[in-house]
Design an enzyme around this catalytic site. Structure first.
Site: not given
Lengths: 327, 328
Positions: B60, B129
């Site tokens: 990322e 998450h």
């Protein structure tokens, strides 16, 4: 000015350009250091003195109409070599409105978009992915350009470096990653914190050709970058070059550099990049003391003029505080 | 008007903009061959090819930085984060590069880049998450932050975000991708920085954005049965924030309840609560109510995770409190 060939395979003008740029970086920074002492300049001041041959030799191989340069916070030399005026750079150190970044960047954040110098970055390793992004643009538009991405031995363990090398390889991006190994990441000897001492192994790990070059010899640097640059452009490939260099000053202006010996420093000063080029030019009969004194005098005039310009320039208007946050 | 899912509305926005401007590229994990982890980029690889729809390794920080560099150099970039939970890996690039380059270069660069993906909790995903990270991004000058709640706005705002010369953080939500709504057949954009009044009312102003807008609308419908008339405002943009619409409404209703599924400390919800208290003090008949998620990491157990998040019941209770209503 003569452009006759010498026993060095370069025109006198070219050699004088390289010498002048190295002299200019050194004079500019010595003046900046002096003005820092007088508190005309604040913040961090990371000096490049000792490493001049790296920026000068490598950027001399570029065509900045289509090529780009990015570096970290030790950025004065790279900006000067890319053609940013010493006036606007000194004014930036002074935080003045006439500075290259309008007084908002300072020493670590020199930028000159017109000359394709995209900074200057104060976060160790943060600009490495940016350089690959610029190369992505070059590849996408088939521009034939090349990106030079400079960083130090301190940045080479950052994830951003390793992630970017992998991306540059799989996407075939024309960028040369250049580790200016001046041997100390701030006060830490790179041998204390690195799993390898030959950084080209990192390049090789990602299938990227890695080479080493003596960063105290500007012609050796130039020749390596001409060779490697040609390969990267023609094959749309990244490359990695470790340049062995040395900074004479501390990490920043506040660092007395007690982590190394005076003997070590003196030893490196004997391989000074300016002295090496001068002696090569002298030996080749291409230039002599008169030429060097002429260049040094010109350099002093340029730096004095830059300082005077910075001194006389206005402070940024208060309303500029709110400008350029967004378009 | 066609009935479209939130997902397809986003896909249309990407498709229309990529067709319009060849300088637009999309990069991210699984965006190309896999057609997107949530299928938002479905079909784009086939239509625009691998030089414009670019699969990345799981890096990322790296690919976000590459996107920012490409934007600085003149491309128009859409970075997809598979979820905002992974945006934290890339936060250095967003905070230190995307949000700063223009300012600290004295205006030498534009940063036409969108960072988009699902934000906030879905279900049964536990702490790592399920994070709603809007407060972090909205905190940063140099960014715009957008959070639509309908397919219509998702499409119109994404098109605006792509055309914007500033970095835009675009918050979607996994549980919203299948929501349907009417989307015009003809092309349109929704400007960034304007809130929408979803329901007019006179007794209380309910302010929210993104996924909790559904809760706000359900609560408003329930409250109507008690003859409490709620005005419901969808912020749509978090930075810039359309304070005017909120203040005007509160000055009319004299009560304000804010719902934000982020944690409470230094959130958009608490920020608006502070601003309303400052700017509407003389109009308020009760303290501003702010409903955030509970100040804990998200648990896996479904009962616990629901208890951690804003609910219709919590909104109704807050409205009753500030209305000094006795029932319930």
């Amino acid at each position: 000015m003569s452009s006759k060939k010498t026993s060095l395979p370069y025109a006198k003008e070219f050699l004088e350009k390289l010498l002048y740029q190295m002299l200019l970086i050194r004079d500019f920074e010595e003046k900046a250091s002096q003005m820092y002492g007088l508190r005309k300049i604040g913040g961090f001041l990371h000096l490049y003195i000792g490493q001049e041959a790296v920026a000068v030799g490598s950027i001399a191989s570029l065509d900045l109409a289509r090529d780009y340069v990015l570096t970290a916070y030790r950025d004065h030399g790279h900006a000067l070599v890319c053609g940013t005026s010493s006036r606007s750079l000194m004014a930036e150190l002074y935080g003045k409105a006439t500075g290259c970044s309008r007084g908002k960047g300072g020493s670590m954040h020199f930028f000159d978009a017109k000359n394709h110098f995209l900074g200057g970055n104060g976060i160790v390793g943060a600009h490495i992915p940016l350089a690959a992004g610029v190369a992505l643009k070059i590849a996408y538009n088939k521009e034939g350009g090349l990106v030079l991405c400079f960083f130090g031995d301190g940045a080479i363990h950052q994830g951003s470096f390793h992630e970017t090398l992998n991306l540059a390889k799989i996407w075939r991006l024309p960028v040369i990653f250049i580790c200016e190994n001046n041997q100390y990441g701030m006060g830490t000897d790179f041998r204390r914190v690195s799993s390898v001492t030959d950084f080209t192994l990192f390049g090789n790990s990602y299938g990227i050709q890695g080479r080493q070059v003596d960063g105290m010899d500007v012609l050796a640097v130039y020749e390596e970058f001409v060779r490697t640059g040609k390969h990267c452009r023609e094959n749309l490939e990244p490359a990695f070059i470790e340049v062995k260099t040395y900074r004479y000053r501390g990490h920043s202006a506040s660092d007395p550099a007690k982590y190394r010996t005076k003997e070590e420093l003196d030893e490196y000063k004997k391989q000074d990049p300016i002295l090496i080029l001068k002696s090569k030019m002298t030996e080749a009969g291409v230039a002599g003391q008169d030429d060097f004194e002429r260049l040094e005098a010109r350099c002093r005039i340029e730096v004095d003029d830059a300082m005077e310009f910075a001194e006389k320039s206005p402070q940024p208007a208060l309303e500029t505080l709110y400008e350029d946050v967004l378009v | 008007m066609a009935l479209l899912t939130f997902r397809d509305a986003l896909n249309q926005a990407l498709d229309e903009e990529m067709e319009r401007d060849p300088a637009i590229i999309i990069i991210g994990e699984e965006v190309a061959q896999y057609n997107g982890a949530y299928k938002v980029t479905k079909g784009l690889l086939d239509k625009y090819g691998p030089s414009r729809v670019i699969d990345t390794p799981i890096t990322e920080e790296g690919f976000t930085g590459v996107g920012i560099g490409a934007a600085m150099a003149g491309m128009r970039v859409i970075v997809e984060w598979m979820t905002f939970n992974f945006s934290i890996q890339a936060l250095d690039q967003v905070l230190n590069n995307a949000a700063k380059m223009r300012y600290m270069s004295g205006g030498q660069f534009t940063l036409p880049i969108v960072f988009r993906g699902p934000n906030g909790p879905a279900e049964y995903l536990s702490s790592q998450h399920s994070q709603a990270l809007q407060s972090m991004f909205a905190h940063i000058p140099g960014l715009k932050v957008v959070a639509p709640s309908t397919p219509h706005d998702a499409k119109g705002l994404l098109k605006s975000a792509i055309r914007d010369d500033n970095p835009v953080v675009f918050l979607e939500a996994e549980l919203m991708y299948n929501w349907t709504g009417e989307v015009p057949e003809q092309q349109y954009v929704v400007p960034i920085g304007t809130a929408a009044i979803r329901q007019e009312g006179t007794d209380v102003t309910i302010v929210s954005f993104s996924k909790p807008m559904k809760l706000a609308m359900e609560a408003a419908a329930e409250l109507a049965k008690e003859d409490i008339s709620a005005e419901v405002i969808d912020l749509r943009s978090l930075r810039p924030l359309d304070e005017t619409t909120v203040f005007e409404s509160v000055r009319k209703t004299n009560r304000c309840v804010i719902i934000d599924e982020a944690w409470p400390v230094a959130s958009i919800g608490t920020h608006i609560g502070c601003r309303v208290s400052q700017e509407c003090f003389d109009f308020l008949d009760a303290p501003v109510e702010v409903i955030n998620s509970q100040d804990v990491p998200m648990p896996y157990n479904h009962g616990l995770e629901l208890a951690a998040q804003p609910s219709v019941a919590a909104i109704i209770a807050a409205v009753r409190r500030c209305s000094y209503a006795t029932n319930g």
